[in-house]
Design a protein around this motif. Structure first.
Motif, PDB file in Angstrom:
ATOM      1  N   GLY A  98     -31.234 -24.304 -50.890  1.00 30.22           N
ATOM      2  CA  GLY A  98     -29.993 -24.636 -51.276  1.00 30.22           C
ATOM      3  C   GLY A  98     -29.778 -26.047 -50.752  1.00 30.22           C
ATOM      4  N   LEU A  99     -29.998 -26.616 -49.813  1.00 30.64           N
ATOM      5  CA  LEU A  99     -29.752 -27.933 -49.463  1.00 30.64           C
ATOM      6  C   LEU A  99     -30.321 -28.887 -50.241  1.00 30.64           C
ATOM      7  CD1 LEU A  99     -29.805 -27.814 -45.345  1.00 30.64           C
ATOM      8  CD2 LEU A  99     -27.924 -28.243 -46.813  1.00 30.64           C
ATOM      9  N   TYR A 100     -31.769 -28.495 -50.547  1.00 41.09           N
ATOM     10  CA  TYR A 100     -32.552 -29.350 -51.477  1.00 41.09           C
ATOM     11  C   TYR A 100     -31.815 -29.476 -52.821  1.00 41.09           C
ATOM     12  CZ  TYR A 100     -36.402 -31.059 -54.215  1.00 41.09           C
ATOM     13  OH  TYR A 100     -37.299 -31.877 -55.368  1.00 41.09           O
ATOM     14  N   LEU A 101     -31.387 -28.368 -53.491  1.00 39.34           N
ATOM     15  CA  LEU A 101     -30.574 -28.412 -54.674  1.00 39.34           C
ATOM     16  C   LEU A 101     -29.260 -29.117 -54.740  1.00 39.34           C
ATOM     17  CD1 LEU A 101     -31.129 -24.497 -56.010  1.00 39.34           C
ATOM     18  CD2 LEU A 101     -31.907 -26.863 -56.872  1.00 39.34           C
ATOM     19  N   THR A 155     -27.788 -24.430 -39.643  1.00 35.75           N
ATOM     20  CA  THR A 155     -26.279 -24.175 -40.002  1.00 35.75           C
ATOM     21  C   THR A 155     -26.181 -23.519 -41.472  1.00 35.75           C
ATOM     22  OG1 THR A 155     -26.040 -26.186 -38.783  1.00 35.75           O
ATOM     23  CG2 THR A 155     -24.379 -25.703 -40.277  1.00 35.75           C
ATOM     24  N   VAL A 156     -27.023 -23.831 -42.314  1.00 36.41           N
ATOM     25  CA  VAL A 156     -26.742 -23.157 -43.480  1.00 36.41           C
ATOM     26  C   VAL A 156     -27.349 -21.839 -43.431  1.00 36.41           C
ATOM     27  CG1 VAL A 156     -27.525 -23.126 -46.070  1.00 36.41           C
ATOM     28  CG2 VAL A 156     -27.131 -25.218 -44.841  1.00 36.41           C
ATOM     29  N   MET A 157     -28.361 -21.325 -42.797  1.00 35.41           N
ATOM     30  CA  MET A 157     -28.809 -20.114 -42.515  1.00 35.41           C
ATOM     31  C   MET A 157     -27.678 -19.385 -42.031  1.00 35.41           C
ATOM     32  SD  MET A 157     -32.828 -20.140 -41.081  1.00 35.41           S
ATOM     33  CE  MET A 157     -32.615 -18.635 -40.584  1.00 35.41           C
ATOM     34  N   VAL A 158     -26.995 -19.754 -41.080  1.00 40.08           N
ATOM     35  CA  VAL A 158     -26.158 -18.811 -40.356  1.00 40.08           C
ATOM     36  C   VAL A 158     -24.781 -18.705 -41.154  1.00 40.08           C
ATOM     37  CG1 VAL A 158     -24.714 -18.676 -38.187  1.00 40.08           C
ATOM     38  CG2 VAL A 158     -26.960 -19.262 -38.086  1.00 40.08           C
ATOM     39  N   LEU A 160     -23.137 -20.660 -47.686  1.00 34.20           N
ATOM     40  CA  LEU A 160     -22.604 -22.062 -48.457  1.00 34.20           C
ATOM     41  C   LEU A 160     -21.326 -22.543 -47.620  1.00 34.20           C
ATOM     42  CD1 LEU A 160     -23.584 -22.725 -51.056  1.00 34.20           C
ATOM     43  CD2 LEU A 160     -21.705 -21.126 -52.145  1.00 34.20           C
ATOM     44  N   PRO A 161     -20.585 -21.715 -47.019  1.00 29.51           N
ATOM     45  CA  PRO A 161     -19.675 -22.573 -45.924  1.00 29.51           C
ATOM     46  C   PRO A 161     -20.266 -23.754 -45.336  1.00 29.51           C
ATOM     47  CG  PRO A 161     -18.738 -20.499 -46.410  1.00 29.51           C
ATOM     48  CD  PRO A 161     -20.152 -20.451 -46.734  1.00 29.51           C
ATOM     49  N   LEU A 211     -21.421 -29.069 -43.578  1.00 22.43           N
ATOM     50  CA  LEU A 211     -22.074 -30.448 -43.123  1.00 22.43           C
ATOM     51  C   LEU A 211     -21.542 -31.651 -44.364  1.00 22.43           C
ATOM     52  CD1 LEU A 211     -25.614 -28.503 -43.222  1.00 22.43           C
ATOM     53  CD2 LEU A 211     -24.395 -29.833 -41.366  1.00 22.43           C
ATOM     54  N   TYR A 212     -21.113 -31.189 -45.366  1.00 22.06           N
ATOM     55  CA  TYR A 212     -20.417 -32.264 -46.270  1.00 22.06           C
ATOM     56  C   TYR A 212     -19.274 -32.832 -45.737  1.00 22.06           C
ATOM     57  CZ  TYR A 212     -18.380 -34.447 -50.269  1.00 22.06           C
ATOM     58  OH  TYR A 212     -17.954 -35.241 -51.068  1.00 22.06           O
ATOM     59  N   SER A 213     -18.523 -32.117 -45.090  1.00 20.06           N
ATOM     60  CA  SER A 213     -17.302 -32.536 -44.235  1.00 20.06           C
ATOM     61  C   SER A 213     -17.669 -33.449 -43.186  1.00 20.06           C
ATOM     62  CB  SER A 213     -16.232 -31.503 -44.238  1.00 20.06           C
ATOM     63  OG  SER A 213     -16.725 -30.719 -43.221  1.00 20.06           O
ATOM     64  N   LEU A 214     -18.651 -32.631 -42.555  1.00 18.96           N
ATOM     65  CA  LEU A 214     -19.033 -33.600 -41.210  1.00 18.96           C
ATOM     66  C   LEU A 214     -19.813 -35.276 -41.709  1.00 18.96           C
ATOM     67  CD1 LEU A 214     -20.592 -31.231 -38.920  1.00 18.96           C
ATOM     68  CD2 LEU A 214     -18.583 -32.400 -38.664  1.00 18.96           C
ATOM     69  N   LYS A 215     -20.137 -35.090 -42.783  1.00 14.60           N
ATOM     70  CA  LYS A 215     -20.965 -36.425 -43.215  1.00 14.60           C
ATOM     71  C   LYS A 215     -20.049 -37.234 -43.699  1.00 14.60           C
ATOM     72  CE  LYS A 215     -24.857 -38.243 -44.986  1.00 14.60           C
ATOM     73  NZ  LYS A 215     -26.082 -38.546 -44.356  1.00 14.60           N
ATOM     74  N   ILE A 216     -18.917 -36.764 -44.137  1.00 13.04           N
ATOM     75  CA  ILE A 216     -17.733 -37.757 -45.035  1.00 13.04           C
ATOM     76  C   ILE A 216     -16.874 -38.291 -43.740  1.00 13.04           C
ATOM     77  CG2 ILE A 216     -15.575 -37.794 -46.226  1.00 13.04           C
ATOM     78  CD1 ILE A 216     -18.273 -37.887 -47.772  1.00 13.04           C
ATOM     79  N   SER A 217     -16.667 -37.083 -42.748  1.00 16.60           N
ATOM     80  CA  SER A 217     -15.596 -37.745 -41.618  1.00 16.60           C
ATOM     81  C   SER A 217     -16.406 -38.687 -40.658  1.00 16.60           C
ATOM     82  CB  SER A 217     -15.240 -36.638 -41.166  1.00 16.60           C
ATOM     83  OG  SER A 217     -16.156 -35.790 -40.324  1.00 16.60           O
TER      84      SER A 217
END
Length: 88
Positions: free
Chosen positions: A43-46, A67-70, A73-74, A79-85
């Motif tokens: 999923g992260l690769y895609l 994080t994605v395992m636990v 999709l949220p 991770l996306y929001s952490l990266k942006i912020s």
């Protein structure tokens, strides 16, 4: 100090094996864990290489995959929001 850490790791491994064999859980959980691990990495690769989220690269490392395992999709959204912020 190093000897204490190794002792704790060995003791926790022995207790985990005791629980697995005592309760007759078996190793079916290992298959589910492996499936979740592979699907999280895929999923992260895609997300990284499909262009769904442009200009954002979420690295594939044990922390992000866990994080994605636990969270599923949220977790990708987190991770996306952490990266942006944090990076901007």
């Amino acid at each position: 100090m190093r000897l204490a850490v190794i002792g704790i790791m060995v003791m926790s491994l022995l207790l985990l094996l005791f629980i697995v064999f005592r309760k007759r859980i078996g190793f079916g959980w290992l298959t589910a864990f492996g499936t979740h691990l592979v699907l999280a990495a895929l999923g992260l690769y895609l997300v990284n290489f499909s262009g769904l989220i442009p200009e954002v690269y979420i690295p594939l490392n044990p922390t992000t995959i866990g994080t994605v395992m636990v969270l599923g999709l949220p977790g990708v959204a987190l991770l996306y929001s952490l990266k942006i912020s944090l990076i901007g």
